[in-house]
Design an enzyme around this catalytic site. Structure first.
Site, PDB file in Angstrom:
ATOM      1  N   LYS A 113       0.810  -1.210   0.000  1.00  0.00           N
ATOM      2  CA  LYS A 113       0.000   0.000   0.000  1.00  0.00           C
ATOM      3  C   LYS A 113       0.855   1.277   0.000  1.00  0.00           C
ATOM      4  O   LYS A 113       0.401   2.323  -0.450  1.00  0.00           O
ATOM      5  CB  LYS A 113      -0.921   0.039   1.227  1.00  0.00           C
ATOM      6  CG  LYS A 113      -1.754  -1.209   1.502  1.00  0.00           C
ATOM      7  CD  LYS A 113      -2.808  -1.470   0.473  1.00  0.00           C
ATOM      8  CE  LYS A 113      -3.946  -2.371   0.908  1.00  0.00           C
ATOM      9  NZ  LYS A 113      -3.648  -3.766   1.231  1.00  0.00           N
TER      10      LYS A 113
HETATM   11  C1  LIG Z   1      -4.351  -4.929   0.887  1.00  0.00           C
HETATM   12  C2  LIG Z   1      -3.573  -6.180   0.859  1.00  0.00           C
HETATM   13  C3  LIG Z   1      -3.891  -7.227  -0.028  1.00  0.00           C
HETATM   14  C4  LIG Z   1      -5.086  -7.167  -0.941  1.00  0.00           C
HETATM   15  O1  LIG Z   1      -4.928  -6.195  -1.952  1.00  0.00           O
HETATM   16  P1  LIG Z   1      -6.199  -5.679  -2.760  1.00  0.00           P
HETATM   17  O2  LIG Z   1      -5.708  -4.562  -3.595  1.00  0.00           O
HETATM   18  O3  LIG Z   1      -7.168  -5.217  -1.708  1.00  0.00           O
HETATM   19  O4  LIG Z   1      -6.726  -6.824  -3.540  1.00  0.00           O
HETATM   20  C5  LIG Z   1      -3.058  -8.334  -0.056  1.00  0.00           C
HETATM   21  N1  LIG Z   1      -1.995  -8.440   0.769  1.00  0.00           N
HETATM   22  C6  LIG Z   1      -1.669  -7.461   1.640  1.00  0.00           C
HETATM   23  C7  LIG Z   1      -0.505  -7.646   2.524  1.00  0.00           C
HETATM   24  C8  LIG Z   1      -2.440  -6.300   1.709  1.00  0.00           C
HETATM   25  O5  LIG Z   1      -2.107  -5.334   2.577  1.00  0.00           O
END
Ligand SMILES: *Cc1c(COP(=O)(O)O)cnc(C)c1O
Length: 503
Positions: A113
């Site tokens: 993120k």
């Molecule tokens: C947010 C997240 C996901 C999922 O990603 P999306 O974009 O919501 O599909 C997978 N793994 C981790 C570690 C995350 O923080």
């Protein structure tokens, strides 16, 4: 380039306006109204560029109302050595001759993120200027654990903004919770919601959709926006790393230009894999996009049967950031692959809201299946994958990335596709150290101590440094104590945005 709503009932807007608004006023999601293509020549040029330079080259084609110097300035601040601990920003680890891991967790909060949320605040600040916005922007975030901290880090003390993060009370790891509750900054709030991620996300969407509430806020010179992946400004930075990784693989002579590769993405809200889809649409030779789910496997069922059905128990798994039953960004995919048919999108999204279920037509289902493949991993399979991968390759996977690896193994067994494959590694193993330690050291080790002591244990066993963002977490003071019911989220927002309303 303009941005249109998937629901077809909103004015097309500039990219700055789309980023500022987050969600379209008709409840839809903004998507670009024209295709962006990358030529082999452009990919060739990219080989000689570093990550921030590649990012500018891609971003400027989507964010056409931003100037190149503006974008250069934004990415320089976002992807600086002060923020990312690895000079390559998103390095690739080679697991074996055909499987690579794209490490997306070298940012300040140790999950993918950060790639988007370090950039979004800069894009948003510029967007406010470009659109002549006078109001203060209040960012509402629903988090399954990682978005919350990454958004708090990105937006802390950003002038003209406030940020409120809602996380599911029982739905995040100890480390994730402590990361959020210790967040410093003048403009930040963190609130626990009694419920799961879907409750928090629905609560936030309802607040966005409440016209009356939004009008009251705008009289007080406050506008709501989103840092969730429903915001295009959150999604577009994610396209960059898939393209950059392809270029890196060519540069390292692991593949030849034009060679098809598969992309595996551990998926929750369908944001990260959607970015890979957009990269594919731009012309990247991605063969299959492999959607890896945990036991909240709504997406697996959907990709296999064409039926999206959220009517099932919400499972709490060891990959909590993927514990999601309503994947918002799927709406963008349906729009793109159904000839941009807003009418059908409205029907399906209406049915999802009413009955928790919809079924797409078989031609669209085939279109999706030509591009995507999906399976899921149970918690036991995920733990096995972590220990196996450690034993075989001396590489420590986090629980989410392990879901990706496990599902890739299923794909390889089910098909005879030998194409090289890139797995998005979405978090540092230290973020989920209890379960990771359980897998590679044993249950005794992880149960003996609290999650913060286990960080040390994992560091010692795996011979890995504890990431900067997670050091000293146990000693930091808890600064946030608010809790709310799902139905009271809007009241919480109004109190936090307007302290006088309590009088
Ligand atoms: C947010 C997240 C996901 C999922 O990603 P999306 O974009 O919501 O599909 C997978 N793994 C981790 C570690 C995350 O923080």
């Amino acid at each position: 380039m303009l941005y249109v709503s998937t629901r077809g009932n909103a004015q097309p807007v500039s990219s700055a306006e789309a980023i500022k608004q987050g969600l379209a006023p008709d409840g839809g999601l903004f998507v670009p109204n024209a295709q962006v293509k990358l030529t082999p020549d452009q990919l060739q040029v990219m080989r000689e560029l570093n990550y921030p330079e590649r990012a500018v080259m891609i971003l400027k084609q989507f964010l056409t109302d931003f100037t190149e110097p503006e974008l250069q300035d934004c990415v320089a601040q976002a992807y600086s050595p002060a923020k990312f601990s690895h000079p390559a920003i998103t390095p690739i680890a080679k697991l074996n001759p055909s499987v690579y891991l794209l490490e997306l967790w070298h940012g300040p909060t140790c999950a993918f993120k950060d790639l988007a949320l370090q950039l979004l605040p800069h894009l948003l600040t510029l967007s406010l200027k470009k659109t002549g916005e006078a109001a203060e922007i209040a960012i509402l975030v629903a988090t399954s654990g990682d978005t919350g901290k990454a958004a708090l880090e990105g937006f802390k003390d950003v002038a003209g903004t406030k940020i409120i993060v809602f996380y599911p009370d029982q739905g995040v790891s100890e480390v994730q919770k402590r990361q959020m509750l210790t967040q410093e900054g003048q403009n930040v709030s963190v609130v626990a919601v009694a419920g799961n991620f879907d409750d928090a996300q629905e609560g936030v969407k309802n607040i966005f959709g409440n016209q009356e509430f939004n009008q009251t806020l705008s009289q007080k010179q406050i506008k709501l926006s989103s840092a969730n992946s429903i915001n295009w400004g959150r999604l577009v930075p994610q396209i960059v790393y898939y393209i950059s990784a392809y270029v890196d693989l060519i540069k390292a002579r692991e593949i030849i230009p034009g060679e098809p590769i598969n992309i595996v993405v551990p998926t929750g809200n369908f944001g990260n894999i959607l970015a890979a889809f957009y990269a594919r649409e731009m012309g990247l030779p991605f063969n299959r996009l492999i959607c890896a789910a945990n036991t909240n496997n709504v997406l697996t069922d959907f990709i296999r049967t064409g039926v999206y059905d959220r009517n099932r128990p919400f499972e709490k798994t060891i990959s909590p950031s993927m514990d999601i039953l309503v994947s918002s960004n799927l709406e963008r995919l349906l729009f793109e692959l159904s000839d941009r048919d807003s009418q059908r999108i409205n029907t399906w999204m209406g049915q999802l809201k009413e009955n928790g279920r919809y079924q797409i037509d078989s031609s669209l289902q085939q279109t999706i299946q030509a591009r995507f493949w999906s399976d899921f991993a149970t918690d036991a399979e995920t733990l096995d994958t972590i220990s196996e991968t450690y034993a075989k390759y001396n590489y420590v996977l986090d629980t989410h990335t392990a879901v990706g690896k496990c599902v890739y193994d299923k794909y390889a067994a089910a098909t005879d596709d030998k194409a090289k494959t890139l797995i998005a590694s979405t978090a540092s193993p230290f973020k989920f150290s209890n379960k990771v330690a359980e897998a590679i050291i044993g249950t005794e080790a992880s149960q003996a101590q609290d999650e913060f002591a286990v960080l040390e244990l994992l560091a010692k066993t795996g011979n890995l440094p504890i990431p900067k963002g997670l050091q000293g977490l146990a000693q930091k003071p808890v600064l946030h104590h608010l809790k709310t019911e799902r139905m009271a989220m809007q009241d919480t927002v109004s109190q936090l945005l307007n302290p006088n309303s309590l009088e």
